[in-house]
Structures are given as structure tokens and as C-alpha cells.
Write a protein that holds these residues in place. Structure first.
Motif, PDB file in Angstrom:
ATOM      1  N   UNK A  17       0.810  -1.219   0.000  1.00  0.00           N
ATOM      2  CA  UNK A  17       0.000   0.000   0.000  1.00  0.00           C
ATOM      3  C   UNK A  17       0.839   1.263   0.000  1.00  0.00           C
ATOM      4  N   UNK A  18       2.020   1.250   0.619  1.00  0.00           N
ATOM      5  CA  UNK A  18       2.826   2.484   0.674  1.00  0.00           C
ATOM      6  C   UNK A  18       3.241   2.939  -0.731  1.00  0.00           C
ATOM      7  N   UNK A  19       3.882   2.081  -1.533  1.00  0.00           N
ATOM      8  CA  UNK A  19       4.205   2.566  -2.908  1.00  0.00           C
ATOM      9  C   UNK A  19       2.964   2.743  -3.777  1.00  0.00           C
ATOM     10  N   UNK A  20       1.940   1.894  -3.562  1.00  0.00           N
ATOM     11  CA  UNK A  20       0.721   2.039  -4.370  1.00  0.00           C
ATOM     12  C   UNK A  20       0.025   3.357  -4.089  1.00  0.00           C
ATOM     13  N   UNK A  21       0.024   3.793  -2.816  1.00  0.00           N
ATOM     14  CA  UNK A  21      -0.597   5.077  -2.488  1.00  0.00           C
ATOM     15  C   UNK A  21       0.107   6.228  -3.197  1.00  0.00           C
ATOM     16  N   UNK A  22       1.449   6.194  -3.225  1.00  0.00           N
ATOM     17  CA  UNK A  22       2.193   7.254  -3.921  1.00  0.00           C
ATOM     18  C   UNK A  22       1.914   7.233  -5.426  1.00  0.00           C
ATOM     19  N   UNK A  23       1.882   6.026  -5.972  1.00  0.00           N
ATOM     20  CA  UNK A  23       1.637   5.920  -7.411  1.00  0.00           C
ATOM     21  C   UNK A  23       0.228   6.416  -7.766  1.00  0.00           C
ATOM     22  N   UNK A  24      -0.767   6.005  -7.006  1.00  0.00           N
ATOM     23  CA  UNK A  24      -2.148   6.407  -7.301  1.00  0.00           C
ATOM     24  C   UNK A  24      -2.354   7.908  -7.084  1.00  0.00           C
ATOM     25  N   UNK A  25      -1.651   8.457  -6.096  1.00  0.00           N
ATOM     26  CA  UNK A  25      -1.769   9.900  -5.869  1.00  0.00           C
ATOM     27  C   UNK A  25      -1.235  10.679  -7.077  1.00  0.00           C
ATOM     28  N   UNK A  26      -0.067  10.285  -7.568  1.00  0.00           N
ATOM     29  CA  UNK A  26       0.492  10.957  -8.749  1.00  0.00           C
ATOM     30  C   UNK A  26      -0.397  10.743  -9.975  1.00  0.00           C
ATOM     31  N   UNK A  27      -0.908   9.544 -10.148  1.00  0.00           N
ATOM     32  CA  UNK A  27      -1.774   9.253 -11.291  1.00  0.00           C
ATOM     33  C   UNK A  27      -3.043  10.088 -11.242  1.00  0.00           C
ATOM     34  N   UNK A  28      -3.622  10.260 -10.071  1.00  0.00           N
ATOM     35  CA  UNK A  28      -4.836  11.061  -9.946  1.00  0.00           C
ATOM     36  C   UNK A  28      -4.552  12.540 -10.171  1.00  0.00           C
ATOM     37  N   UNK A  29      -3.361  13.000  -9.769  1.00  0.00           N
ATOM     38  CA  UNK A  29      -2.982  14.393 -10.078  1.00  0.00           C
ATOM     39  C   UNK A  29      -2.901  14.612 -11.585  1.00  0.00           C
ATOM     40  N   UNK A  30      -2.268  13.656 -12.269  1.00  0.00           N
ATOM     41  CA  UNK A  30      -2.144  13.770 -13.733  1.00  0.00           C
ATOM     42  C   UNK A  30      -3.512  13.763 -14.393  1.00  0.00           C
ATOM     43  N   UNK A  31      -4.419  12.921 -13.905  1.00  0.00           N
ATOM     44  CA  UNK A  31      -5.770  12.866 -14.469  1.00  0.00           C
ATOM     45  C   UNK A  31      -6.524  14.160 -14.247  1.00  0.00           C
ATOM     46  N   UNK A  32      -6.377  14.742 -13.025  1.00  0.00           N
ATOM     47  CA  UNK A  32      -7.064  16.008 -12.751  1.00  0.00           C
ATOM     48  C   UNK A  32      -6.520  17.129 -13.625  1.00  0.00           C
ATOM     49  N   UNK A  33      -5.176  17.164 -13.758  1.00  0.00           N
ATOM     50  CA  UNK A  33      -4.562  18.211 -14.622  1.00  0.00           C
ATOM     51  C   UNK A  33      -5.009  18.050 -16.072  1.00  0.00           C
ATOM     52  N   UNK A  34      -5.053  16.804 -16.521  1.00  0.00           N
ATOM     53  CA  UNK A  34      -5.472  16.555 -17.907  1.00  0.00           C
ATOM     54  C   UNK A  34      -6.945  16.882 -18.096  1.00  0.00           C
ATOM     55  N   UNK A  35      -7.781  16.628 -17.101  1.00  0.00           N
ATOM     56  CA  UNK A  35      -9.214  16.950 -17.224  1.00  0.00           C
ATOM     57  C   UNK A  35      -9.423  18.449 -17.338  1.00  0.00           C
ATOM     58  N   UNK A  36      -8.682  19.236 -16.547  1.00  0.00           N
ATOM     59  CA  UNK A  36      -8.814  20.704 -16.626  1.00  0.00           C
ATOM     60  C   UNK A  36      -8.279  21.205 -17.971  1.00  0.00           C
ATOM     61  N   UNK A  37      -7.185  20.616 -18.432  1.00  0.00           N
ATOM     62  CA  UNK A  37      -6.637  21.038 -19.729  1.00  0.00           C
ATOM     63  C   UNK A  37      -7.646  20.780 -20.847  1.00  0.00           C
ATOM     64  N   UNK A  38      -8.260  19.591 -20.806  1.00  0.00           N
ATOM     65  CA  UNK A  38      -9.240  19.282 -21.839  1.00  0.00           C
ATOM     66  C   UNK A  38     -10.464  20.180 -21.721  1.00  0.00           C
ATOM     67  N   UNK A  39     -10.803  20.593 -20.492  1.00  0.00           N
ATOM     68  CA  UNK A  39     -11.925  21.534 -20.358  1.00  0.00           C
ATOM     69  C   UNK A  39     -11.608  22.864 -20.990  1.00  0.00           C
ATOM     70  N   UNK A  40     -10.410  23.374 -20.787  1.00  0.00           N
ATOM     71  CA  UNK A  40     -10.020  24.628 -21.451  1.00  0.00           C
ATOM     72  C   UNK A  40      -9.967  24.453 -22.970  1.00  0.00           C
ATOM     73  N   UNK A  41      -9.466  23.311 -23.340  1.00  0.00           N
ATOM     74  CA  UNK A  41      -9.322  23.094 -24.782  1.00  0.00           C
ATOM     75  C   UNK A  41     -10.684  23.061 -25.477  1.00  0.00           C
ATOM     76  N   UNK A  42     -11.646  22.399 -24.893  1.00  0.00           N
ATOM     77  CA  UNK A  42     -12.944  22.263 -25.540  1.00  0.00           C
ATOM     78  C   UNK A  42     -13.831  23.487 -25.346  1.00  0.00           C
ATOM     79  N   UNK A  43     -13.484  24.308 -24.332  1.00  0.00           N
ATOM     80  CA  UNK A  43     -14.326  25.496 -24.112  1.00  0.00           C
ATOM     81  C   UNK A  43     -13.960  26.653 -25.032  1.00  0.00           C
ATOM     82  N   UNK A  44     -12.863  26.567 -25.722  1.00  0.00           N
ATOM     83  CA  UNK A  44     -12.429  27.650 -26.619  1.00  0.00           C
ATOM     84  C   UNK A  44     -12.752  27.292 -28.072  1.00  0.00           C
TER      85      UNK A  44
END
Length: 572
Positions: A40-67
């Protein structure tokens, strides 16, 4: 376990549970927990980084599609788009920068990340130092817009997604581990614990009944280590049974040869064995007759009013030998019984052995020896007393053999007669002739030939002693001074007046004739007179008179110390 042994025991052995099933369960659960922590210790770090990347990508795609690439959006339009994203929960705020790095529009919370810092440090993502948020820089090539945008993303959705993934993963691992543990415990119960329990049960039954240990063998039919242990155990049980039966046979042969009875009882108090001497003592033809006799056969010696009780109840838990009366169909006999208890590992009585020694003949010989010894001591005391009486008769003979007075020694002396009387009585008391103390009051002082007066007093005491019938009499002396300068003495036996019960009688070895003659001879030398000699009745007495000392000495006599004073000074 002793304290030293407990300290030497390893910590793991002390913490290990008492049941092997529970120990396996604890070991499996511990292994599952360690596995989960490792994963769980390395998995928690990996999932945290993966979820950050997903959130950043979701906001980027929102800006991209809103313009609209065909429309040129101003900074205010972009700010309104950011406010709409804030209402949708995608952002917390942001800043629109121009190409020179100057902010041209701000919406919501202002991020801590600046465009110039992002360009210089090459940092596009930065966690907020003050709040739970994430600052992200989007370049125009990422969003398709003409401006640089720095936005602040909320961290709660990212952390919630991470926790959800951890929870799902943990539940999955727990389910799999729990199922594995159940299967492992079931397999260990079937393959390990049940055979070990069977071996343990076999060993305990063999301990309780070692002479039949070969009946408790364990046959597992396995070729692994536990199967080999069971085969070795079966060989051990067979050897124990053979050795124990040989020892029992030797012990039985030894018990049968004992010169006293031995009876064995089980834990229920029933007779299980008895040697031939015990059958002979209880006057029973065989062992079955002994078991069928009345169990209430024992009675403590001297407890005549106590009804007989079972032998074990009378002996109790004491390990001291006891004198008992054992009742049989033909009477009773006196024995000395000793009980020894054999206990099992739990401390409960398993077998009780009672040794019975017939004491009738021994007690008879002891009583006979005590009676003989007492008679011998009595005869010795009487013989010693007769020797002392004969010694005093010798004194009477010496008194009679004294030559007549020449007048040289017949000078006047003044002394107290009680010292002479007490001296004779104390000697007689020491020799066992009299008892108690000589009873007398204040006796008047005497004057005359001291040696002759001494013989008079001593022979008078002996004469009364010779006439008394008491074994050890009590004597009394009275002395009264009369006109004419004489003192009348009376020596009498007062034993019957001083004892509540009738005193024992004994004929003396002293012939009264000899002390009587000696008294007559001595009183003549002392210028005294025998008044009366009463020899009949329970109180023989002798009454005589002697010359009294002058009551008023002259000044010269007063200045001179008396012979009695000189004797007192010398004795002091």
C-alpha cells in the motif's frame, strides 16, 4: 515455571498463544498486515500521482474544448470561462497572463505559482504552500488559447480518489488473505493440529495408565515428519508398557514379601490390591473377601466412644503414622498405620498405599517392660531408703557407744535447737525418708552439753520416724518453756492431718528399740528427761525436757558472742 527459567524463555515463545490454531491465525493475519503495508505504501504514492495527472489533464481538456479556435477570445472571456469552471468544481481560481508575463485577468483564488517562476524554474505543477490545492501552468500550446493560464485545482477530489482506490485495494487484499488464511487454518487443522492432538491425548492416557501404554498407540499412516513422530511414539509406548509391567511385577513381589500389611486404594477409596500379610491381619482367605468386608473398620486408639469409620477417613491427608484399632469379624487388634498418597500431574490423589503393622505383641512387650522397670525403680528407691535408715541406725549405735562424761566437756553453751532439727529433717528429705517441711514455731534456746543435746534431738526424730506407718511422713516439733528453766519438746507425726487422701504405708527398716535406747543414753548426758513415748495410733509422738538457756545474760555474757553467733558468723 521458575523465575529464572521464565527469563531464559525466548520472547516469541512467551507471546505465542496456548492453542496452535490461534497461533496459525495470528501468524497469517500478521503476514497479511505486513503484505498490505508493503504494497500500500508505494501504491498510495503511485495512485496519488496518477490522480494528479488525471485532474490536470481533465482541466486542460476543459479549457481546450471550451475555446473556439475560429474566435479570438479576450482575457475577460477566459476569466468568465474560468469562473464557470469554478462553479463546476474543477477549479478554485486562476490568472490569465500575456506573453510578457503580466497578469491580465484574475478569477477566483489567485494561485501562488507565477508565470515568470514557471518559465525560469521549469515548474508547471506546484502544490500550494498554504492551502490544500494544486497550482498548474498551462501554455498556449496545451489549451489552444493565446494566453498563458495558471489555475488552482482543489486537492480534495484527488485525495478522495486516492483513498477510494486504497480502500478497494485493501478490501480486495483482505478478502483474498482472509480466504487464504481460512484455507490454511483448515489445512493445518486437518494435517497438523489433529494429529498433534491425537499424539497429546495418547501421551496423557499413557501417563495415567502406564502399564497399558501400548493400547494408546497412534496410527496415522503418513510418511512425513508427523507420521515418523507417531511411529517413534508407538515404539516408545510399547517400551514403557513392557518396562512398567516388569517394574510392577518386581514391586508386587517385594510387597508380598514385606513383614507388614500393605493395602492399595484407588481414587474412589476402593481396595485394588493387598499383600498376603494384610489378608492375614484382617483374617480374610482371599482378596475378594477383603474387598467385601465392612469398610467401617478403623478407630483411633483411645477413642472408645467413637464409632468405627473407613480406614482412609481416619488417616486423612496426614503422612504421620497413627495408632488404630482395626475391627474384624472376630474382634479387633491394635496397629500402627501409615498412609502414602500417589498423585497425578494435576495434584489429585491417584493411588493411596496404607502400611499396617500389628502392634499387639509390641505393646504387650512394651507394657511388660515398663511394668518391670517401674517395679525395679520402686525397689531401688526402697533399697536406697533402707540404706539411709540403716545409716541412721548406725548413728544410734555410735551414740550408745560414746563413753560416759568426764566433766571436761560438760560446759554450758547457749544455742538454738531448730538448726539441729532442720538439719536432720533436710537430710532425711534429701534421702527420700520424709516429705514437705519440718513444722515448728519459735523454739526456746537451750543450754548445756551441745553434743549430748544434738544426739537427743536427732535420736528423738529418728524414734518418731521409726514408729510412724506412713511411707514418707511429715513431722512437727513444739517447744514450750516452763518454770524451773526447762523446755518441753514434743515431736509428733502429722501426716494424717496434712494429706487429703490416706498416705501410703511401709514398714520401716529401723528397729525402734535402738533409737529409743540411744535417746535414753543421750538425754541422761544432757541432763534431760523423757516425759512420754506414744507409739500407738496414727500420730506417734515423743515428749522430753531439756535445760533452757538463761533469759537474762550478764553484761560480761552480753559482751561475749555466743557459740550460736559464732557458728552463724562462720557459716555466713
Amino acid at each position: 515455571m521458575a523465575t529464572s527459567d521464565y527469563k531464559k524463555t525466548p520472547l516469541l515463545a512467551r507471546l505465542w498463544p496456548k492453542r496452535l490454531t490461534l497461533g496459525f491465525g495470528v501468524a497469517v493475519c500478521t503476514a497479511v498486515l505486513i503484505t498490505e503495508v508493503i504494497f500500500l505504501i508505494p501504491a498510495a504514492h503511485f495512485w496519488h500521482k496518477s490522480n494528479q495527472v488525471k485532474a490536470i489533464e481533465a482541466v486542460r481538456m476543459a479549457w481546450y474544448h471550451s475555446s473556439d479556435p475560429a474566435a479570438f477570445l479576450t482575457a475577460q472571456h477566459k476569466a468568465r470561462i474560468g469562473e464557470r469552471m469554478i462553479r463546476d468544481g474543477l477549479l478554485l481560481g486562476g490568472v490569465v497572463f500575456d506573453s510578457a508575463g503580466q497578469p491580465v485577468a484574475v478569477f477566483g483564488e489567485r494561485p501562488a505559482l507565477d508565470l515568470n517562476i514557471a518559465r525560469l524554474a521549469g515548474v508547471d505543477v506546484q502544490e500550494s504552500p498554504t492551502t490544500s490545492a494544486l497550482d498548474v501552468h498551462y501554455a498556449p500550446e496545451d489549451t489552444g488559447l493565446s494566453h498563458h493560464i495558471v489555475v488552482r485545482l482543489p486537492a480534495e477530489p484527488i485525495e478522495a480518489a486516492t483513498i477510494e482506490q486504497l480502500r478497494n485495494f485493501g478490501l480486495s487484499v483482505l478478502f483474498i488473505a482472509g480466504l487464504t488464511a481460512i484455507l490454511f487454518i483448515f489445512a493445518s487443522m486437518l494435517l497438523v493440529i489433529r494429529p498433534l492432538r491425537a499424539i497429546n491425548k495418547s501421551l496423557r492416557m499413557a501417563v495415567d495408565d502406564p502399564d497399558r501404554a501400548d493400547r494408546y498407540q497412534v496410527h496415522l499412516g503418513r510418511r512425513d515428519e508427523i507420521g515418523q513422530i507417531s511411529k517413534s511414539l508407538n515404539m516408545l509406548l510399547t517400551s514403557v508398557s513392557v518396562v512398567y509391567q516388569d517394574e510392577l511385577a518386581s514391586l508386587k513381589h517385594a510387597i508380598d514379601g514385606f513383614g507388614f500389611g500393605i493395602v492399595r486404594f484407588n481414587r474412589e477409596g476402593l481396595i485394588t490390591s493387598a499383600n498376603p500379610e494384610a489378608l492375614k491381619q484382617f483374617k480374610q482367605p482371599d482378596f475378594n473377601s477383603l474387598r467385601g468386608m465392612n469398610p467401617n473398620c478403623a478407630q483411633p486408639l483411645g477413642a472408645r466412644g467413637t464409632p468405627p469409620a473407613p480406614l482412609l477417613d481416619v488417616l486423612g491427608e496426614t503422612s504421620e503414622p497413627m495408632l488404630l484399632n482395626l475391627h474384624t469379624e472376630t474382634g479387633f487388634f491394635t496397629v500402627m498405620a501409615f498412609c502414602s498418597t500417589l498423585r497425578d500431574p494435576n495434584g489429585d490423589p491417584k493411588h493411596r498405599f496404607v502400611a499396617i503393622m500389628d502392634m499387639d505383641e509390641i505393646l504387650y512387650d512394651s507394657r511388660k517392660a515398663l511394668t518391670t522397670a517401674e517395679k525395679a525403680r520402686t525397689a531401688l528407691r526402697v533399697a536406697n531408703r533402707e540404706v539411709q535408715e540403716l545409716r541412721r541406725l548406725l548413728e544410734s549405735c555410735l551414740c550408745l557407744m560414746e563413753p560416759p562424761s568426764t566433766g571436761i566437756e560438760a560446759f554450758q553453751e547457749k544455742f538454738l535447737p531448730d538448726r539441729i532439727l532442720n538439719g536432720w529433717y533436710n537430710e532425711a528429705l534429701r534421702d527420700g525418708m520424709v516429705t514437705g517441711e519440718l513444722e515448728h514455731g519459735i523454739l526456746p534456746p537451750l543450754a548445756g552439753n551441745r553434743k549430748a543435746i544434738r544426739n537427743v534431738l536427732r535420736q528423738a526424730m529418728l524414734l518418731v520416724y521409726a514408729h510412724t506407718e506412713s511411707d514418707r511422713p511429715v513431722l512437727k516439733v513444739t517447744g514450750d518453756k516452763y518454770a524451773g528453766g526447762v523446755v518441753e519438746f514434743t515431736i509428733v507425726d502429722v501426716t494424717h492431718d496434712r494429706e487429703d487422701k490416706l498416705p501410703s504405708r511401709r514398714r520401716k527398716a529401723v528397729d525402734p528399740t535402738l533409737p529409743h535406747a540411744a535417746l535414753k543414753s543421750a538425754i541422761k548426758r544432757a541432763e534431760g528427761k523423757i516425759v512420754a513415748v506414744v507409739t500407738e495410733g496414727n500420730a506417734p509422738r515423743v515428749t522430753f525436757t531439756l535445760k533452757a538457756a538463761a533469759s537474762g545474760p550478764s553484761e560480761a555474757e552480753a559482751s561475749e558472742p555466743t557459740v550460736e553467733g559464732q557458728e552463724l558468723a562462720e557459716s555466713a
